[in-house]
Design a protein around this motif. Structure first.
Motif, mmCIF file in Angstrom:
data_model
loop_
_atom_site.group_PDB
_atom_site.id
_atom_site.type_symbol
_atom_site.label_atom_id
_atom_site.label_comp_id
_atom_site.label_asym_id
_atom_site.label_seq_id
_atom_site.Cartn_x
_atom_site.Cartn_y
_atom_site.Cartn_z
ATOM 1 N N ARG A 65 0.836 -1.209 0.000
ATOM 2 C CA ARG A 65 0.000 0.000 0.000
ATOM 3 C C ARG A 65 0.871 1.259 0.000
ATOM 4 O O ARG A 65 1.979 1.278 0.545
ATOM 5 C CB ARG A 65 -0.898 0.031 1.241
ATOM 6 C CG ARG A 65 -1.984 -1.019 1.261
ATOM 7 C CD ARG A 65 -3.234 -0.594 0.555
ATOM 8 N NE ARG A 65 -3.896 0.560 1.183
ATOM 9 C CZ ARG A 65 -5.168 0.855 0.977
ATOM 10 N NH1 ARG A 65 -5.904 0.117 0.177
ATOM 11 N NH2 ARG A 65 -5.708 1.915 1.562
ATOM 12 N N THR A 66 0.325 2.332 -0.589
ATOM 13 C CA THR A 66 0.961 3.645 -0.522
ATOM 14 C C THR A 66 0.063 4.662 0.162
ATOM 15 O O THR A 66 0.430 5.823 0.308
ATOM 16 C CB THR A 66 1.319 4.144 -1.928
ATOM 17 O OG1 THR A 66 0.138 4.169 -2.738
ATOM 18 C CG2 THR A 66 2.364 3.234 -2.575
ATOM 19 N N THR A 67 -1.134 4.233 0.579
ATOM 20 C CA THR A 67 -2.046 5.052 1.360
ATOM 21 C C THR A 67 -2.511 4.247 2.564
ATOM 22 O O THR A 67 -2.405 3.017 2.595
ATOM 23 C CB THR A 67 -3.266 5.491 0.531
ATOM 24 O OG1 THR A 67 -3.940 4.324 0.033
ATOM 25 C CG2 THR A 67 -2.837 6.373 -0.629
ATOM 26 N N PHE A 90 1.744 1.112 5.679
ATOM 27 C CA PHE A 90 0.583 2.000 5.746
ATOM 28 C C PHE A 90 -0.633 1.376 6.430
ATOM 29 O O PHE A 90 -1.763 1.776 6.171
ATOM 30 C CB PHE A 90 0.199 2.523 4.354
ATOM 31 C CG PHE A 90 1.165 3.544 3.827
ATOM 32 C CD1 PHE A 90 1.089 4.861 4.237
ATOM 33 C CD2 PHE A 90 2.176 3.174 2.944
ATOM 34 C CE1 PHE A 90 1.999 5.806 3.774
ATOM 35 C CE2 PHE A 90 3.087 4.106 2.473
ATOM 36 C CZ PHE A 90 3.002 5.429 2.885
ATOM 37 N N ASP A 126 5.763 3.021 7.796
ATOM 38 C CA ASP A 126 4.535 3.823 7.698
ATOM 39 C C ASP A 126 3.362 3.138 8.395
ATOM 40 O O ASP A 126 2.270 3.005 7.848
ATOM 41 C CB ASP A 126 4.206 4.114 6.229
ATOM 42 C CG ASP A 126 5.289 4.955 5.574
ATOM 43 O OD1 ASP A 126 5.450 6.121 5.963
ATOM 44 O OD2 ASP A 126 5.994 4.429 4.685
#
Length: 870
Positions: A65-67, A90, A126
């Motif tokens: 994931r990047t969000t 994330f 993250d």
């Protein structure tokens, strides 16, 4: 906005009333916001969410994931060990409430609890968490982490971290960053430690009273790596006073000690800015690790430390090499300066803003008294709040009814420690307790229920493999642990028929006719005791049953047993292959059985030591044997590509055993000496074997013996129950491949076994797994079920022999005899073989020690083998 310590000092009177209204308003707003938010996953113990465990929700979360991917966790105590893998960044964990959303486990760094001891492991970057309690309930010692972080950009707000030794590890070799906002962290020894970069803002750091009787402790144990500009920075934090019996220093420098080399010595950095602290902190403030600590590379600093009256702390006795910062220096320790390009305030709106503290009771603890002294019940509030009412309630049964036993109300926020006493329950009964903390405008917190028992109780640890007895000799012994408390009479240990038990390592044995008795102490306790078990039946056949452990008034415990006694002696076990590992990896031709082929092991993802000055340990040596690690200079962390403190199926050394053409081989055990140099931090060892080269089958070893004696089933060398290795290069292990029966390789088959290692040390170099004197034992040229017995095979037991020899031979006919000859050819003993018999026994007690030739002579021919008299 005032810092927390100022807020707590201003809370009485009108501000207290205003604070209550503000807290209530914030709770209502947060509640409305929670209802309005849509989460990607919901965890609930009662089944009202998509998942009932946190790990299941993590497993179902997407990779890469990047969000942010949100996981909402409803109130409840989730007793599970949780890992966030590196490929799932994330993830954001949001608890329904910090007091009641609890992720709990109770591992420790002991042989009985192998592997990474942390309750929650974060290997991804993250990651964020809000309103959650992370705890490890094992106790004050040994190491038992609540949180272990290897990822970068990991943030927490309004979370609790509860533990004893090493509560939290920020583990990184590259300055990975973590941020803690308005969190509560407690422990007793090095409870905030590691090589990472961490900022703690407006946190409560509670060095609690030790339960194990220790008088001192340490808050931090950073091992900041050379070249890193920051380690741990505490901004506007509070260090509450404990109950006054345990004093602490602000930190000591992990891995800056006598065992460190200049190249791997930590350059520890810890800074406390605007801290409020009490008398639990020693006047010296800081301390070295040992006499080998180099203080010139340490940066221990404070700025504006104050006591709970608002006065500057008296620093006149601080260690001379610590630093008192100036106003101008503080610009170097802002959130932005320490964390660089990462801004944790963007995790969620107002993440770095103030949140009114919750009522959350920590460390509710009950210590049973005696007939003349009452029990002690103590607890502390996590975030200091004045005007809180505490009620201790008691019941004679777990489900109640409960009635108030003790009620008190705190007058000032700085008073967070409370407790009372109660007489012990009558013999055969129990008391159950919980604490209720309440204040108008805040959510009430009710603790878990604790029990103080006077009921006799017996506990056991460990299971036993099948036993095998042969030739009229007792089987090999196995062991388990037993303990008792509140006992009013002896603890009786009764084995079933055919079996015997011992509490002194086999010096004396007790059978079914006369049970073994353990006598409790004056307080009714039986300390954890190792019970040895063996099969010593007088007749051949199968045996099974249970060891019964009983005492008056206690629920009896059963330990299952099974075994077989045979008339024939057990198969001979001799060294068949030996890898000394002191010069190279080839096996010894002098020891190798003629029925086995030469063999050399192969490394998978491990590298031999490069033998450099940095590595300091050669790849092969008489002292260490073979030395290897994930990196050639001895690094193990995930950051350098290693498995860290967790065993991995892809990091191993593989050995092979193969018979020559037409040979059948029985293998029973693997012997080896192994340890990890310079570390006992999650240093684990496991051995797994296969007949198919791990293509179609895989099996764990079934236990055996280590340097401390028999291995328990909870740490017997299996992959999921690995051995916790010692820090000694003379640590021998003998591991059974498949119980007493062993493994038979038919002609053409190969047995492969893999030796796995892990090491949790964060040192970048000089930690090597070592292997020396790897031996495979068993019997070559055995009779298999697929072919007729070969007359040229003689089996002699025991060999060497002290009193009597037993010879297994072809079925004897009239005139068959066995003779013993000296190496000069002199016939020194002879015995006739009974017609039809496959076994012949005769005494060698009167013969001198030495080597002899044994010859069987009969109508089918003559066959000779060598024997030893000891």
């Amino acid at each position: 906005m005032p810092n927390l310590s100022a807020l707590y000092r201003l809370r009485p009177g009108l501000l207290a009333h205003f604070g209550a209204l503000l807290s209530l308003s914030l709770l209502l707003l947060l509640s409305l916001a929670a209802r309005a938010q849509t989460y990607n996953a919901v965890v609930a113990k009662d089944g009202t969410g998509g998942f009932t465990t946190v790990q299941a929700a993590i497993n179902a979360a997407p990779t890469g994931r990047t969000t942010v991917y949100t996981i909402f966790i409803k109130n409840g105590k989730y007793r599970e060990k949780v890992t966030v893998p590196a490929n799932k960044p994330f993830l954001q964990f949001i608890g329904e409430s910090v007091a009641n959303t609890i992720l709990s486990w109770n591992d420790a760094n002991t042989p009985s609890f192998p592997g990474n001891s942390s309750s929650f492991i974060i290997n991804a970057s993250d990651i964020s968490a809000l309103n959650i309690t992370f705890e490890n309930t094992y106790g004050d010692a040994p190491q038992g982490l609540a949180m272990y972080i290897t990822g970068d950009r990991v943030a927490f707000k309004n979370c609790r971290f509860l533990g004893g030794q090493d509560t939290m590890q920020l583990n990184s070799q590259a300055g990975n960053r973590s941020y803690f906002k308005e969190c509560y962290i407690d422990g007793v020894v090095d409870f905030i430690f590691g090589a990472g970069r961490g900022v703690f803002e407006h946190c409560i750091v509670y060095p609690r009273t030790r339960r194990d009787g220790g008088s001192g402790g340490y808050i931090t144990a950073a091992n900041t790596q050379p070249g890193q500009p920051y380690g741990f920075v505490f901004r506007h934090c509070i260090i509450p006073e404990n109950r006054g019996t345990t004093t602490y220093t602000l930190g000591r420098p992990w891995q800056n000690d006598l065992g460190s080399t200049p190249t791997d010595r930590s350059h520890t950095k810890v800074v406390w800015l605007n801290t409020t602290m009490g008398n639990s902190i020693k006047p010296v403030g800081w301390q070295v690790w040992d006499a080998g600590t180099v203080t010139s590379v340490i940066q221990y600093a404070e700025y504006n430390s104050r006591d709970f009256s608002g006065n500057l702390v008296n620093i006149s006795q601080r260690v001379p090499w610590s630093i008192q910062l100036t106003d101008a220096d503080t610009a170097l320790y802002t959130r932005a300066a320490v964390l660089g390009s990462w801004n944790p305030c963007t995790v969620v709106p107002n993440f770095c803003g103030h949140q009114a503290p919750d009522l959350a009771v920590s460390n509710f603890w009950a210590v049973k008294g005696t007939a003349t002294a009452p029990s002690n019940l103590t607890w502390n509030l996590s975030w200091p709040i004045a005007g809180v009412q505490y009620q201790l309630l008691r019941s004679a049964t777990r489900r109640g009814p409960y009635t108030p036993l003790y009620t008190t109300t705190s007058t000032v926020a700085t008073n967070i420690n409370f407790g009372t006493t109660d007489p012990v329950p009558a013999a055969g009964t129990s008391y159950f307790y919980y604490v209720r903390a309440s204040k108008a405008g805040l959510a009430t917190h009710v603790t878990d229920t604790l029990q103080i028992s006077s009921t006799p109780t017996i506990t056991t640890t460990g299971t036993l493999q099948a036993f095998r007895q042969g030739g009229g000799q007792p089987s090999a012994a196995q062991s388990f642990l037993v303990a008792g408390e509140n006992l009013t009479a002896g603890l009786l240990i009764t084995p079933p028929a055919g079996f015997e038990v011992s509490a002194n390592g086999g010096t004396t044995w007790a059978g079914s006719g006369a049970p073994l008795t353990l006598t409790p102490s004056s307080t009714g306790g039986v300390a954890s005791t190792t019970i040895s078990v063996r099969l010593n039946a007088t007749a051949v056949g199968a045996y099974a049953g249970n060891i019964t452990l009983s005492s008056a008034g206690a629920v009896s415990q059963l330990v299952a047993l099974a075994g077989t006694s045979q008339a024939a002696p057990l198969p001979q076990s001799v060294p068949l292959l030996w890898w000394p590992m002191t010069r190279n990896s080839q096996d010894s031709a002098a020891v190798r059985s003629a029925r086995l082929v030469a063999s050399a092991p192969t490394l998978r993802k491990f590298q031999l030591s490069n033998g450099s000055v940095t590595a300091s340990i050669p790849p092969y040596s008489a002292r260490y044997g073979q030395a290897f690690a994930p990196t050639a200079d001895g690094g193990w962390t995930v950051a350098v590509g290693g498995p860290g403190g967790n065993l991995s199926r892809t990091y191993y050394e593989q050995f092979t055993v193969r018979g020559t053409a037409g040979s059948t081989v029985r293998l029973d055990s693997v012997l080896l000496a192994a340890y990890v140099t310079g570390s006992t931090s999650n240093t684990k060892l496991a051995v797994v074997w296969s007949r198919s080269g791990f293509a179609a089958d895989s099996a764990d070893v079934t236990g055996g013996r280590g340097p401390g004696g028999p291995l328990l089933s909870t740490a017997n060398g299996g992959f999921t129950t690995p051995i916790f290795t010692t820090n000694s290069n003379s640590s021998p292990y003998r591991l059974a491949l498949a119980g007493a029966a062993g493994v038979t390789l038919q002609a053409g088959q190969t047995l492969s076994f893999r030796v796995y290692f892990s090491c949790g040390s964060t040192t970048t170099t000089t930690r090597f797994a070592t292997l020396k004197n790897v031996v495979v034992k068993g019997e070559a040229g055995v009779v298999s079920s697929s072919r007729a017995a070969r007359a040229q095979v003689l089996q002699v037991y025991p060999n060497p022999a002290a009193e009597q020899l037993t010879v297994a031979h072809p079925a004897a006919t009239g005139g068959a005899e066995i003779a013993l000859y000296s190496l000069l050819g002199q016939r020194v003993a002879v015995v006739a073989c009974a017609a039809g018999s496959h076994l012949t026994r005769f005494s060698v007690a009167s013969l001198p020690r030495g080597q002899y030739l044994l010859r069987y002579s009969g109508p089918t021919g003559q066959f000779t083998t060598r024997v030893s008299k000891q």
